[in-house]
Design a protein around this motif. Sequence first.
Motif, PDB file in Angstrom:
ATOM      1  N   LEU A 113       4.626   1.301   5.834  1.00  0.00           N
ATOM      2  CA  LEU A 113       5.140   1.617   4.501  1.00  0.00           C
ATOM      3  C   LEU A 113       4.419   0.842   3.396  1.00  0.00           C
ATOM      4  O   LEU A 113       4.054   1.440   2.376  1.00  0.00           O
ATOM      5  CB  LEU A 113       6.651   1.360   4.458  1.00  0.00           C
ATOM      6  CG  LEU A 113       7.400   1.930   3.272  1.00  0.00           C
ATOM      7  CD1 LEU A 113       7.245   3.436   3.200  1.00  0.00           C
ATOM      8  CD2 LEU A 113       8.869   1.574   3.370  1.00  0.00           C
ATOM      9  N   PRO A 114       4.166  -0.461   3.539  1.00  0.00           N
ATOM     10  CA  PRO A 114       3.418  -1.157   2.483  1.00  0.00           C
ATOM     11  C   PRO A 114       2.023  -0.584   2.261  1.00  0.00           C
ATOM     12  O   PRO A 114       1.564  -0.486   1.117  1.00  0.00           O
ATOM     13  CB  PRO A 114       3.330  -2.598   2.990  1.00  0.00           C
ATOM     14  CG  PRO A 114       4.468  -2.748   3.936  1.00  0.00           C
ATOM     15  CD  PRO A 114       4.637  -1.398   4.556  1.00  0.00           C
ATOM     16  N   PHE A 115       1.354  -0.181   3.340  1.00  0.00           N
ATOM     17  CA  PHE A 115       0.020   0.405   3.187  1.00  0.00           C
ATOM     18  C   PHE A 115       0.080   1.758   2.489  1.00  0.00           C
ATOM     19  O   PHE A 115      -0.801   2.092   1.700  1.00  0.00           O
ATOM     20  CB  PHE A 115      -0.666   0.539   4.547  1.00  0.00           C
ATOM     21  CG  PHE A 115      -0.999  -0.783   5.169  1.00  0.00           C
ATOM     22  CD1 PHE A 115      -1.985  -1.588   4.623  1.00  0.00           C
ATOM     23  CD2 PHE A 115      -0.297  -1.233   6.269  1.00  0.00           C
ATOM     24  CE1 PHE A 115      -2.290  -2.816   5.174  1.00  0.00           C
ATOM     25  CE2 PHE A 115      -0.598  -2.455   6.838  1.00  0.00           C
ATOM     26  CZ  PHE A 115      -1.590  -3.252   6.285  1.00  0.00           C
ATOM     27  N   LEU A 116       1.137   2.525   2.779  1.00  0.00           N
ATOM     28  CA  LEU A 116       1.320   3.809   2.109  1.00  0.00           C
ATOM     29  C   LEU A 116       1.445   3.606   0.604  1.00  0.00           C
ATOM     30  O   LEU A 116       0.771   4.280  -0.190  1.00  0.00           O
ATOM     31  CB  LEU A 116       2.557   4.524   2.666  1.00  0.00           C
ATOM     32  CG  LEU A 116       2.976   5.793   1.922  1.00  0.00           C
ATOM     33  CD1 LEU A 116       1.933   6.883   2.127  1.00  0.00           C
ATOM     34  CD2 LEU A 116       4.347   6.247   2.382  1.00  0.00           C
ATOM     35  N   LEU A 135       0.497   0.999  -1.093  1.00  0.00           N
ATOM     36  CA  LEU A 135      -0.764   0.457  -1.597  1.00  0.00           C
ATOM     37  C   LEU A 135      -1.721   1.586  -1.934  1.00  0.00           C
ATOM     38  O   LEU A 135      -2.322   1.605  -3.012  1.00  0.00           O
ATOM     39  CB  LEU A 135      -1.391  -0.489  -0.566  1.00  0.00           C
ATOM     40  CG  LEU A 135      -2.772  -1.031  -0.922  1.00  0.00           C
ATOM     41  CD1 LEU A 135      -2.682  -1.960  -2.124  1.00  0.00           C
ATOM     42  CD2 LEU A 135      -3.381  -1.741   0.259  1.00  0.00           C
ATOM     43  N   PHE A 136      -1.872   2.527  -1.030  1.00  0.00           N
ATOM     44  CA  PHE A 136      -2.778   3.651  -1.280  1.00  0.00           C
ATOM     45  C   PHE A 136      -2.264   4.553  -2.400  1.00  0.00           C
ATOM     46  O   PHE A 136      -3.060   5.083  -3.179  1.00  0.00           O
ATOM     47  CB  PHE A 136      -3.015   4.453   0.004  1.00  0.00           C
ATOM     48  CG  PHE A 136      -3.822   3.709   1.018  1.00  0.00           C
ATOM     49  CD1 PHE A 136      -5.056   3.171   0.687  1.00  0.00           C
ATOM     50  CD2 PHE A 136      -3.352   3.520   2.301  1.00  0.00           C
ATOM     51  CE1 PHE A 136      -5.818   2.472   1.610  1.00  0.00           C
ATOM     52  CE2 PHE A 136      -4.104   2.824   3.230  1.00  0.00           C
ATOM     53  CZ  PHE A 136      -5.333   2.296   2.888  1.00  0.00           C
ATOM     54  N   GLY A 156      -0.538   3.474  -4.971  1.00  0.00           N
ATOM     55  CA  GLY A 156      -0.828   2.713  -6.184  1.00  0.00           C
ATOM     56  C   GLY A 156      -2.290   2.766  -6.572  1.00  0.00           C
ATOM     57  O   GLY A 156      -2.628   2.927  -7.753  1.00  0.00           O
ATOM     58  N   ILE A 157      -3.167   2.627  -5.590  1.00  0.00           N
ATOM     59  CA  ILE A 157      -4.605   2.715  -5.867  1.00  0.00           C
ATOM     60  C   ILE A 157      -4.960   4.113  -6.361  1.00  0.00           C
ATOM     61  O   ILE A 157      -5.720   4.274  -7.323  1.00  0.00           O
ATOM     62  CB  ILE A 157      -5.425   2.341  -4.611  1.00  0.00           C
ATOM     63  CG1 ILE A 157      -5.288   0.847  -4.328  1.00  0.00           C
ATOM     64  CG2 ILE A 157      -6.895   2.722  -4.789  1.00  0.00           C
ATOM     65  CD1 ILE A 157      -5.902   0.410  -3.012  1.00  0.00           C
ATOM     66  N   GLY A 158      -4.390   5.132  -5.726  1.00  0.00           N
ATOM     67  CA  GLY A 158      -4.645   6.517  -6.149  1.00  0.00           C
ATOM     68  C   GLY A 158      -4.178   6.769  -7.567  1.00  0.00           C
ATOM     69  O   GLY A 158      -4.900   7.363  -8.378  1.00  0.00           O
ATOM     70  N   LEU A 159      -2.981   6.309  -7.895  1.00  0.00           N
ATOM     71  CA  LEU A 159      -2.481   6.483  -9.265  1.00  0.00           C
ATOM     72  C   LEU A 159      -3.329   5.711 -10.267  1.00  0.00           C
ATOM     73  O   LEU A 159      -3.565   6.189 -11.385  1.00  0.00           O
ATOM     74  CB  LEU A 159      -1.017   6.047  -9.355  1.00  0.00           C
ATOM     75  CG  LEU A 159       0.003   6.956  -8.688  1.00  0.00           C
ATOM     76  CD1 LEU A 159       1.391   6.324  -8.744  1.00  0.00           C
ATOM     77  CD2 LEU A 159       0.013   8.322  -9.350  1.00  0.00           C
ATOM     78  N   GLY A 160      -3.779   4.540  -9.875  1.00  0.00           N
ATOM     79  CA  GLY A 160      -4.625   3.752 -10.764  1.00  0.00           C
ATOM     80  C   GLY A 160      -5.960   4.420 -11.039  1.00  0.00           C
ATOM     81  O   GLY A 160      -6.487   4.337 -12.148  1.00  0.00           O
ATOM     82  N   LEU A 161      -6.513   5.084 -10.028  1.00  0.00           N
ATOM     83  CA  LEU A 161      -7.798   5.757 -10.208  1.00  0.00           C
ATOM     84  C   LEU A 161      -7.668   7.081 -10.945  1.00  0.00           C
ATOM     85  O   LEU A 161      -8.607   7.509 -11.627  1.00  0.00           O
ATOM     86  CB  LEU A 161      -8.465   5.972  -8.849  1.00  0.00           C
ATOM     87  CG  LEU A 161      -8.913   4.703  -8.114  1.00  0.00           C
ATOM     88  CD1 LEU A 161      -9.417   5.051  -6.718  1.00  0.00           C
ATOM     89  CD2 LEU A 161      -9.975   3.970  -8.904  1.00  0.00           C
ATOM     90  N   LEU A 162      -6.527   7.732 -10.799  1.00  0.00           N
ATOM     91  CA  LEU A 162      -6.355   9.049 -11.404  1.00  0.00           C
ATOM     92  C   LEU A 162      -5.873   8.991 -12.852  1.00  0.00           C
ATOM     93  O   LEU A 162      -6.027   9.967 -13.576  1.00  0.00           O
ATOM     94  CB  LEU A 162      -5.370   9.890 -10.579  1.00  0.00           C
ATOM     95  CG  LEU A 162      -5.841  10.253  -9.170  1.00  0.00           C
ATOM     96  CD1 LEU A 162      -4.740  10.972  -8.411  1.00  0.00           C
ATOM     97  CD2 LEU A 162      -7.102  11.105  -9.224  1.00  0.00           C
ATOM     98  N   THR A 163      -5.301   7.896 -13.273  1.00  0.00           N
ATOM     99  CA  THR A 163      -4.812   7.790 -14.644  1.00  0.00           C
ATOM    100  C   THR A 163      -5.830   7.060 -15.507  1.00  0.00           C
ATOM    101  O   THR A 163      -6.699   6.352 -15.016  1.00  0.00           O
ATOM    102  CB  THR A 163      -3.470   7.037 -14.700  1.00  0.00           C
ATOM    103  OG1 THR A 163      -3.649   5.745 -14.140  1.00  0.00           O
ATOM    104  CG2 THR A 163      -2.393   7.780 -13.940  1.00  0.00           C
TER     105      THR A 163
END
Length: 119
Positions: free
Chosen positions: A3-6, A8-9, A11-18
């Motif tokens: 769950l933490p890795f999910l 994390l990914f 969060g990284i995805g949202l950070g890259l897409l926004t």
Amino acid sequence: MWLPFLFLFIGIGLGLLTDISIPDIYTNYLSIAILAAMDTLFGGIRAHLENIFSQRIFISGFFFNISLAVVLTFIGEQLGVDLYLAAVFAFGLRLFRNISTIRRYIFKIPKKKNKLVNK
């Protein structure tokens, strides 16, 4: 477990897409806060591997380390001194020490003991 890795990914995805950008005035604060958070995270992983992990110590250390780092950065900016470099040095040193300890536990590398050599 995963769950933490999910998250994390996610969060990284949202950070890259926004298109969120941090104002330049906050970059020192954010960088030192991230460094303090990473130090606490790796310290928690190391404590877990050593079977001495305490959730209270982890949570309190997380917020205390970040608060201390941000306060040092703020005081340094008010004085016109790069005081945050002291926190960068301290947290960086601890971060690399924790990572090396974690590596030893993962690869089962024993620590070398200091032995005095009599000549």
